[in-house]
Design a protein around this motif. Structure first.
Motif, PDB file in Angstrom:
ATOM      1  N   ARG A 174       0.562  -1.205  -0.197  1.00 29.73           N
ATOM      2  CA  ARG A 174       0.096  -0.451  -0.315  1.00 29.73           C
ATOM      3  C   ARG A 174       1.167   1.464   0.303  1.00 29.73           C
ATOM      4  NH1 ARG A 174      -4.850   1.062   0.559  1.00 29.73           N
ATOM      5  NH2 ARG A 174      -5.351  -0.411   0.134  1.00 29.73           N
ATOM      6  N   GLY A 205       0.442   5.570   0.053  1.00 36.24           N
ATOM      7  CA  GLY A 205      -0.733   6.621   0.417  1.00 36.24           C
ATOM      8  C   GLY A 205      -2.193   5.210   1.032  1.00 36.24           C
ATOM      9  N   SER A 206      -2.987   5.935  -0.235  1.00 31.75           N
ATOM     10  CA  SER A 206      -4.131   5.614  -0.586  1.00 31.75           C
ATOM     11  C   SER A 206      -4.428   4.112  -2.112  1.00 31.75           C
ATOM     12  CB  SER A 206      -5.686   6.373  -0.960  1.00 31.75           C
ATOM     13  OG  SER A 206      -5.411   7.135  -1.222  1.00 31.75           O
ATOM     14  N   SER A 233      -3.394   1.141  -3.609  1.00 28.76           N
ATOM     15  CA  SER A 233      -2.643  -0.596  -3.677  1.00 28.76           C
ATOM     16  C   SER A 233      -1.989  -1.312  -3.925  1.00 28.76           C
ATOM     17  CB  SER A 233      -3.672  -1.164  -2.388  1.00 28.76           C
ATOM     18  OG  SER A 233      -3.152  -2.658  -2.460  1.00 28.76           O
ATOM     19  N   ALA A 246      -4.743  10.074  -6.327  1.00 27.78           N
ATOM     20  CA  ALA A 246      -4.878   9.209  -4.525  1.00 27.78           C
ATOM     21  C   ALA A 246      -4.378  10.014  -3.659  1.00 27.78           C
ATOM     22  CB  ALA A 246      -4.379   7.444  -4.963  1.00 27.78           C
ATOM     23  N   GLY A 289      -2.190  11.035  -0.183  1.00 27.34           N
ATOM     24  CA  GLY A 289      -0.895  10.101   0.494  1.00 27.34           C
ATOM     25  C   GLY A 289       0.287   9.745  -0.445  1.00 27.34           C
ATOM     26  N   THR A 290       0.033  10.141  -1.888  1.00 29.90           N
ATOM     27  CA  THR A 290       1.263   9.073  -2.373  1.00 29.90           C
ATOM     28  C   THR A 290       1.960  10.066  -2.514  1.00 29.90           C
ATOM     29  OG1 THR A 290      -0.410   9.908  -4.159  1.00 29.90           O
ATOM     30  CG2 THR A 290      -0.365   7.438  -3.545  1.00 29.90           C
TER      31      THR A 290
END
Lengths: 554, 344, 382
Positions: free
Chosen positions: C279, C281-282, C284, C343, C345-346
């Motif tokens: 994973r 950030g958000s 996968s 996405a 948090g990446t």
């Protein structure tokens, strides 16, 4: 270990032994003698206590510091302005000014004192300028010392101004920085190292010079003359040792300050600096021209008076031209022999001194290993600059006239004069050698090793030829100083090795001003001749060995 | 000479030097190393005469002022170089004697030497050659300009009219200076002599480090009055300087040019030969050319500018006393006058 | 001195191509072995136990940032520094305590270290002259060497009259003049301008292969290392991080340091979710080849910029992620495109996109794109 490394280390050890013998040994003996009585019995600090109890010492210390401070405060700004004019103005005649300003180096310091007596003494032409004050004493010492120290300060400051980076000025100009601010933010900080160094050199020169106060000091006691009085006048060697330690203190202090400053300032220079090219500025150029002319007139007046004095019949009653001082005072009196002694001494000093100093610098900079020993030697070779010649000379007597010293045979020979002179002028010569060697690629030795060529072969084929300009420079420096040095040798000469500078001192002491001036004139003349000859020979030699420098670049 | 070779192995970089530096010692001839304070022209005359009489002995001279020669000899006490001392002041020789540096020897013809001009002990450690005494050089041209009267006595010199006009040799560094001080103390006693010097000090412009310079300075008009010794006064006058030579009437300080054999000499035979010769009438005649009084009575002839009764004007001088009290007198003198500039 | 044919300075250069020197015919015993080399300068530990073998005839490059110990290691091999600990065996001979002058190598420095007062010919002949070789032989050998480095007419000139690249060629000729068994190059190209640097590195490589001389070069320039080396030794802080062929080092960096130092790379902090899923950030990602990492482990994913696919107009492969172009930097043949994934948090990424594709897709800041992150090209290092 390979035998090449062993050979290099052996040579380094030999050189270190020589330094220990001719520098450390004599200096240590001063300390020893200062705590002994006449018969060599340990008496502790008795001499010190006695000496410090006499009020005359405090007066001497005060006088010495006063004179040295005034001389430093006058000479360094003068030299700086002169150097500034030479590097930052577009005035005409720069080359001539430079040569004139450097002439005092060719003359023994005594000459300046004699000349000032002739100008400002009771019978002097310019006596009126002193408004009734006597030239004998602080005034005379200060004037003569300014004359004698000026070129030394000038050379140092000039070098540091020449190193200035033109790009800084371009940057400042782009930022529309006013001239005054440029001076305080670029010029002065850039020359700081040179100024500190010059200050130190002028200060210690004045403190340790013995000839000037001896001749023109009158009753104005200074430490350097105190040593002479103790040793020669009162025959008290142990007390002489004590005074010389007192004399050593301020010089050592100046030396340590300089050393610390130097360490902090080292990183300032960039090897990629672009030389600064001055631009015309009529008002400024004219002001600088006036200033340099004034200084040059002062320089020439001093030299000229000495020469004039040597050619007149009877000062001040019969000013007709006469060679009597040369014919009777020098040749008939047999004093002329001393002049040849000086030539010989200066020649040997230049020859052996240059060889030794360059070899030592090479071993220090370009061979591997023994880092601790080398660090110690690097420190030791800076000591001579901080040791007044009188102190060194006294140490030589103590050390080499000791019956248990197997080398005491050199006492009273030409060899001891040459050795003491080499040691006395070691530091600056060493610096020149090191600078030249540092400019060489550090990997020459590595490359040679990889090609299985012994280091000495590379030394003779590459290092020495490439460094030849520096080597010749050291040689000339030692020669010129060998001609005029007095303080170390005044205790060491024998009658058949008496150098001309000591003869001047003795003739002045006997009141033979004309003959003394004549001898000084001879020294200046021959040093000049040698410098000219040197320039010619150097140019010829350089053309042969430095063809690569002149070769056209791509 | 033996130790000179030590240089060769210790200083390899000077390998070529000994050729140039080392003195050449000729084996056939005995060479004496003689320390002297004689004038160069005198040395030449004496040496010529001596080597004519004794061709197998050579002399190597070490010449310097009395002060320097004395200092040198004392410095080398532990490792003496000289074989003889010739023409050095008797005060200095008395100091050497006290230090045990001299070897007593009675030269042939000692009985003909005046007892006043030799070491009174028997055999003597030193023998005199000739007398040199104090004199004053007085520049008449400058004196006329300044309206200075001509002094006749020592005490005249304390007249305030001479303030800043007198130069005298510093007794701490000049033998001539010391002979004046020693004479004043011996003539007048300690208390009066120091009182005199206090007064004189007020008029002194400079203390010089040699006995010649005050007269030369007087001759050049730098300072009109210079305390000196008579030989320098005479030569200065002969060189054309406008000076009068004054011999103060109270009595003249004086010393002897004298000679002695160093205790350690390895050439005793030759050294004694030279000592013998120095006491011969021939030698005395040579001294008499420059000095009004020589050690052997009846030889001296009158000299220009020196009064005929010169010898009678000399004060009483006890060399043993002088040598013994030298350190004390100089310390006192230095304490009183050396920091002159302070009182300006 | 033993007489070996290749060491004969008079022998033509081609001789050294013989048998044992051939780069193709490497024998099994390494030509140079370094074992446990340690060196400290005062308190600074320059080398912390370095062991390394170099095969006969190979060109090995020490690569690393300044202060990593690579130059110190080279100087120890040369005998110009002495190691505190460790063994050096060269050609079967233990030279650990042999001084420089007793070893068998030629060396070239960054500063050229040509003797300024000697002509080029004298410089090249410097190591030949004292080997009892006839003048005739030396002269022909000089001519041969100068021809070899492409400066046949430079002989009578002084080094100062040559350009930097020419001087370095002369230094090279001098170093190989005595046909040493080992050639050491200490940042030989650093002082040259970019163009000269590229040209000379090709020449050096060709010459080295032709002579078949075992060579060690030190550099801090990864491009130089990758283009010239048989094997690259990546060093950091006194240790070896990785030894491998240029491809291995580039494609399979063994440590985060190597990944970071050699070439540009995207770093994506990630957490393993087990069974090959990670994973970021958000998002996968599936990396099937790394099923071995336990869930919950924090790792870093490394991906070269040229591996990232950037797509406009929805032609994206399955699993492509929505993103926006943040920045486009024109670099000639391709552009460096900064990308911000939509996405949460990446981290932002950098991709290399060919110039034509940038033009065709009108990529500019704000353009919406889809990016694919190929699982096979992604390295996982913890």
């Amino acid at each position: 270990m390979h035998w090449h490394d062993r050979l290099a280390q052996g040579l380094l050890f030999a050189c270190c032994a020589a330094l220990a013998l001719f520098l450390i040994g004599p200096l240590l003996m001063i300390f020893v003698k200062s705590v002994q009585d006449k018969d060599g019995v340990y008496v502790g600090l008795v001499h010190f206590r006695e000496y410090f109890a006499t009020p005359e010492l405090q007066q001497s210390i005060r006088n010495t510091l006063f004179v040295a401070t005034v001389v430093t405060m006058v000479t360094v700004p003068l030299a700086f302005t002169f150097a500034y004019a030479l590097t930052r103005s577009c005035m005409p005649g720069k080359g001539t000014f430079r040569v004139i300003a450097l002439t005092p180096i060719l003359a023994p310091s005594l000459m300046a004192a004699i000349s000032f007596i002739q100008w400002f003494g009771t019978q002097g032409l310019l006596k009126g300028l002193l408004a009734g004050a006597s030239v004998y004493g602080a005034i005379g010492i200060i004037l003569s010392s300014i004359y004698a120290t000026f070129p030394h300060a000038l050379m140092i400051v000039l070098t540091s101004l020449l190193l200035a980076d033109g790009r800084l000025y371009e940057a400042a100009e782009a930022l529309r920085t006013p001239m005054l601010r440029r001076f305080f933010t670029i010029t002065l900080p850039g020359a700081k190292y040179g100024l500190v160094s010059a200050t130190m050199v002028v200060f210690s020169y004045t403190v340790s010079d013995f000839g000037i106060p001896k001749v023109i000091g009158g009753n104005y006691n200074v430490l350097a003359v105190d040593i002479f009085k103790q040793v020669i006048g009162q025959q008290n060697f142990n007390k002489g040792a004590v005074v010389s330690l007192v004399l050593l203190a301020p010089v050592l202090l100046a030396f340590i300050v300089d050393w610390f400053m130097r360490r902090r300032l080292q990183a300032q220079f960039s090897s990629r600096a672009v030389p600064y090219v001055p631009r015309r500025s009529p008002g400024f150029d004219r002001a600088m021209l006036v200033f340099c002319s004034a200084v040059s007139v002062f320089m020439l007046a001093v030299l000229g008076m000495a020469v004039y004095t040597s050619f007149i019949k009877l000062w001040p009653y019969d000013l007709s031209f006469s060679l009597r001082h040369y014919v009777y005072g020098l040749i008939d009196a047999g004093v002329i022999v001393d002049y040849f002694n000086s030539l010989k001494m200066a020649f040997y000093t230049a020859l052996f001194g240059t060889l030794f100093i360059f070899a030592m610098a090479y071993l220090l900079e370009k061979t591997r290993g023994m880092a601790t020993l080398k660090a110690a030697v690097r420190l030791v070779v800076t000591i001579p600059m901080a040791v007044p010649g009188l102190v060194l000379g006294l140490g030589y007597i103590f050390f080499f006239n000791h019956p248990d010293n197997p080398l005491n045979g050199i006492y009273g020979t030409m060899a001891i004069l040459v050795l003491s002179t080499v040691v006395h002028y070691y530091t600056s010569s060493h610096m020149t050698a090191v600078t030249a060697l540092k400019a060489l690629d550090d990997e020459f030795e590595s490359v040679s090793a990889s090609l299985k060529v012994p280091f000495y072969r590379t030394f003779f084929r590459v290092t020495l030829p490439v460094s030849l300009p520096a080597v010749l420079d050291i040689g000339r420096y030692l020669f010129v100083n060998g001609m005029v040095t007095i303080s170390a040798v005044v205790f060491l000469y024998a009658p058949d090795t008496r150098p001309a500078s000591v003869a001047i001192l003795n003739m002045d002491e006997a009141g033979e001003i004309g003959a003394a001036a004549g001898m000084a004139t001879l020294i200046v003349a021959s040093s000049t001749a040698v410098c000219v000859l040197y320039a010619i020979v150097t140019r010829y030699l350089l053309r042969r060995t430095q063809a690569w420098r002149a070769a056209p670049r791509p | 000479m033996k130790s000179r070779t030590g240089l060769r192995w210790l200083v390899p970089f000077l390998a070529a030097a000994p050729l140039a530096f080392a003195a050449t010692a000729q084996a056939q001839k005995t060479e004496l190393l003689v320390y002297t304070a004689l004038e160069t022209d005198q040395i030449k005359a004496y040496e010529d005469a001596f080597t004519k009489a004794h061709p197998n002995i050579g002399i190597k001279w070490v010449r310097d002022s009395t002060g320097v020669i004395t200092a040198k000899l004392l410095a080398e006490k532990a490792n003496p170089q000289a074989d003889l001392v010739v023409g050095v002041s008797a005060s200095s020789l008395a100091v050497f004697e006290n230090e045990g540096m001299l070897q007593p020897y009675a030269p042939k013809g000692l009985d003909k030497i005046s007892p006043a001009y030799r070491d009174p002990k028997n055999p003597p450690s030193w023998v005199g050659m000739d007398v040199y005494g104090s004199a004053i050089c007085f520049n008449t041209v400058e004196a006329a300009k300044l309206g200075l009267p001509k002094p006749q006595t020592w005490k005249d010199l304390t007249d305030p009219v001479y303030k800043g006009k007198i130069v005298m040799p510093n007794p701490a560094s000049s033998g001539t200076g010391y002979l004046d001080v020693a004479a004043w103390i011996q003539m007048w006693g300690e208390a009066e002599a120091w009182k005199y010097m206090d007064a004189l000090h007020q008029n002194i412009a400079q203390y010089q480090h040699s006995g010649s310079k005050p007269c030369r300075q007087a001759g050049a008009g730098e300072f009109p009055i210079g305390l000196t010794f008579e030989y320098r006064a005479v030569t200065t006058k002969k060189s054309g300087a406008p000076i009068d030579i004054i011999f103060p009437t109270e009595g003249l300080g004086w010393d002897l040019e004298s000679s002695g054999i160093m205790k350690n000499t390895k050439k005793l035979e030759a050294a004694r030969t030279l000592m013998d010769w120095l006491a011969t009438p021939q030698a005395m005649e040579l001294y008499a050319k420059n000095f009004a009084v020589v050690a052997m009575p009846g030889i001296a002839k009158p000299l220009d500018y020196v009064p005929a009764d010169y010898e009678k004007r000399l004060s009483k001088n006890d060399f043993a006393w002088s040598a013994k009290n030298r350190d004390k007198i100089l310390a006192e003198w230095t304490k009183r006058y050396d920091a002159k500039s302070e009182k300006k | 001195m033993t007489l070996r044919a290749p060491r004969d300075p008079g022998a033509p250069v081609s001789l050294s191509k013989n048998g044992d020197r051939s780069p193709v015919a490497r024998d099994d015993a390494p030509y140079l072995e370094l074992a446990g080399i340690r060196k400290t300068f005062g308190r600074f530990e320059a080398l912390k136990g370095v062991s390394l073998d170099a095969a006969r005839g190979e060109l090995m490059v020490f690569l690393g940032p300044s202060g990593c110990g690579k130059t110190t290691l080279l100087r120890i091999v040369a005998g110009l520094e002495s190691q505190d600990e460790g063994r050096i065996v060269q050609g079967g001979r233990d030279v650990s305590t042999v001084p420089a002058i007793g070893r068998d190598y030629g060396i070239v420095f960054q500063s050229y270290a040509l003797f300024p007062n000697l002509t080029v010919a004298d410089n090249v002949a410097y190591g030949l002259v004292n080997r009892r070789t006839s003048r005739e032989t030396i002269r022909s050998r000089i001519a041969e060497l100068l021809k070899l480095v492409g400066l046949p007419d430079a002989g009578p000139k002084y080094p100062g009259q040559l350009s930097g690249g020419q001087q370095q060629r002369i230094a090279l000729a001098r170093a190989i003049a005595t046909s040493p068994g080992l050639l050491l190059l200490d940042e030989p190209l650093s002082a040259l301008d970019a163009l000269e640097r590229v040209r000379l590195r090709g020449e050096i490589r060709a010459l080295q292969q032709r002579l078949g001389v075992t060579t060690i070069m030190v550099t801090h320039d990864q491009e130089e290392a990758l283009s010239m080396a048989d094997r690259v030794v990546v060093m950091n802080a006194g240790r070896i991080e990785q030894v491998g062929t240029p491809r291995e080092v580039y494609e399979k960096p063994a440590t985060p340091f190597v990944a970071d130092f050699v070439g540009k790379i995207n770093v994506l902090p990630a957490v393993a979710e087990g069974s090959g899923r990670f994973r970021v950030g958000s998002v996968s990602l599936a990396l099937d080849h790394r099923q071995d990492i336990a869930a919950g482990t924090e790792v870093k994913l490394y991906l070269r910029p040229e591996e990232i696919g950037v797509h406009v107009n929805g032609h994206a492969a399955a699993g492509a992620l929505a993103a926006k172009v943040a920045k486009v930097e024109f670099l000639g043949a391709f552009c460096m495109v900064g990308i911000a994934l939509d996405a949460a948090g990446t981290p932002s990424l950098v991709a290399n996109v060919p110039r034509q594709q940038v033009d065709a897709g009108r990529l500019e800041p704000g353009t919406a794109v889809r990016v694919s992150l190929p699982a096979g090209a992604m390295r996982v290092l913890s």
